[in-house]
Every structure is written in structure tokens, then in C-alpha cells.
Design a protein around this motif. Structure first.
Motif, mmCIF file in Angstrom:
data_model
loop_
_atom_site.group_PDB
_atom_site.id
_atom_site.type_symbol
_atom_site.label_atom_id
_atom_site.label_comp_id
_atom_site.label_asym_id
_atom_site.label_seq_id
_atom_site.Cartn_x
_atom_site.Cartn_y
_atom_site.Cartn_z
ATOM 1 N N ASP A 150 0.826 -1.210 0.000
ATOM 2 C CA ASP A 150 0.000 0.000 0.000
ATOM 3 C C ASP A 150 0.861 1.261 0.000
ATOM 4 O O ASP A 150 2.094 1.206 0.107
ATOM 5 N N GLY A 151 0.206 2.395 -0.137
ATOM 6 C CA GLY A 151 0.918 3.656 -0.250
ATOM 7 C C GLY A 151 1.712 4.040 0.983
ATOM 8 O O GLY A 151 2.821 4.566 0.877
ATOM 9 N N VAL A 152 1.166 3.791 2.158
ATOM 10 C CA VAL A 152 1.870 4.134 3.392
ATOM 11 C C VAL A 152 3.159 3.320 3.500
ATOM 12 O O VAL A 152 4.231 3.866 3.779
ATOM 13 N N GLU A 153 3.075 2.028 3.261
ATOM 14 C CA GLU A 153 4.262 1.176 3.304
ATOM 15 C C GLU A 153 5.271 1.590 2.224
ATOM 16 O O GLU A 153 6.479 1.611 2.463
ATOM 17 N N THR A 154 4.747 1.949 1.054
ATOM 18 C CA THR A 154 5.625 2.390 -0.035
ATOM 19 C C THR A 154 6.369 3.660 0.355
ATOM 20 O O THR A 154 7.588 3.762 0.163
#
Length: 139
Positions: free
Chosen positions: A64-68
Motif C-alpha cells: 500500500d501507499g503508506v508502506e511504499t
């Protein structure tokens, strides 16, 4: 002197949204784009593409974007690249949490494709001005 925004990596799992953003940013905005379907693909390609900015969806499969964003910030060669989230998850507390982990700004989906290039340019100008202010204060 403002550094021009030329290269953008856009990370979005929805094909239709990616296509609309490609038209808006590539055709209307004149930006050179690298389009990625998920965060893992972006992590692999951003160091080679060397974008000036990353536009990142929040809700994606694989990564997901947060992890990315957290992964990008941990990679010294790309950690300074500004990241903007483009998401439907944009309540006040969510926007604050995205900025707290290093997002430059948040653009809410659905977005207006005609206005998107100008919105990106406005955020870029603020970012560059902030960098110039920091350099002035340091010298």
C-alpha cells in the motif's frame, strides 16, 4: 530560480484512474511519466527513473501507499524525492497522518483531470520555495 518539475512517477492500481492521470499529467501537463501499478513496482523502478516527484495512491494491493512511502524514505538514494498522496481516504486525521510520515501533500480523489497539472505545479512551487528558504537559513 525555481527548479522545473519534469518527471513524475504515478503509482495507482486502478487502470482507469491511471489512464486519466496519464492524459492529465502527460498530455495536458507535459510531464514525463513512469506509471506503476503498485508500491512494490514503484520501489523497483523509482531509483532508475529518478522522478522529481512521486504521486502515490494509498489503497493498493501488494504494497500500500503508506508502506511504499516508508520504504522510499528508508532508501537514501530516493529519500528526498517529494511524495504526494492521491487518495479518497482524505479525512483530516488521515491527511495529518500522511504528512506525519513524510508526505508533502494530499490530493483528494476523485480529482479534476483538467485541474490536476496546475495543482501539482502549485504544490511543486511551494516545495521548491521551502527548500530555497532552508538553504538561505543554513547559509
Amino acid at each position: 530560480m525555481t527548479m522545473p518539475l519534469q518527471r513524475i512517477t504515478y503509482v495507482e492500481d486502478d487502470h482507469d484512474i491511471r489512464a486519466i492521470a496519464e492524459l492529465a499529467l502527460g498530455t495536458l501537463g507535459g510531464y514525463e511519466l513512469d506509471l506503476c501499478e503498485n508500491g512494490q513496482q514503484a520501489i523497483e523502478r523509482i531509483p532508475r527513473f529518478r522522478p522529481d516527484m512521486v504521486l502515490l495512491d494509498v489503497m493498493m494491493p501488494v504494497m500500500d501507499g503508506v508502506e511504499t512511502l516508508k520504504t522510499l524514505k528508508s532508501m537514501p538514494e530516493v529519500a528526498a524525492i517529494p511524495v504526494i498522496f492521491m487518495t479518497a481516504k482524505a479525512q483530516r486525521h488521515e491527511v495529518q497522518s500522511y504528512k506525519a510520515i513524510g508526505a508533502l501533500d494530499v490530493i483528494t480523489k476523485p480529482f479534476d483531470p483538467i485541474e490536476l497539472p496546475a495543482r501539482i505545479a502549485e504544490i511543486w512551487i511551494r516545495f521548491v520555495a521551502g527548500c530555497e528558504d532552508i538553504r538561505r537559513e543554513a547559509s
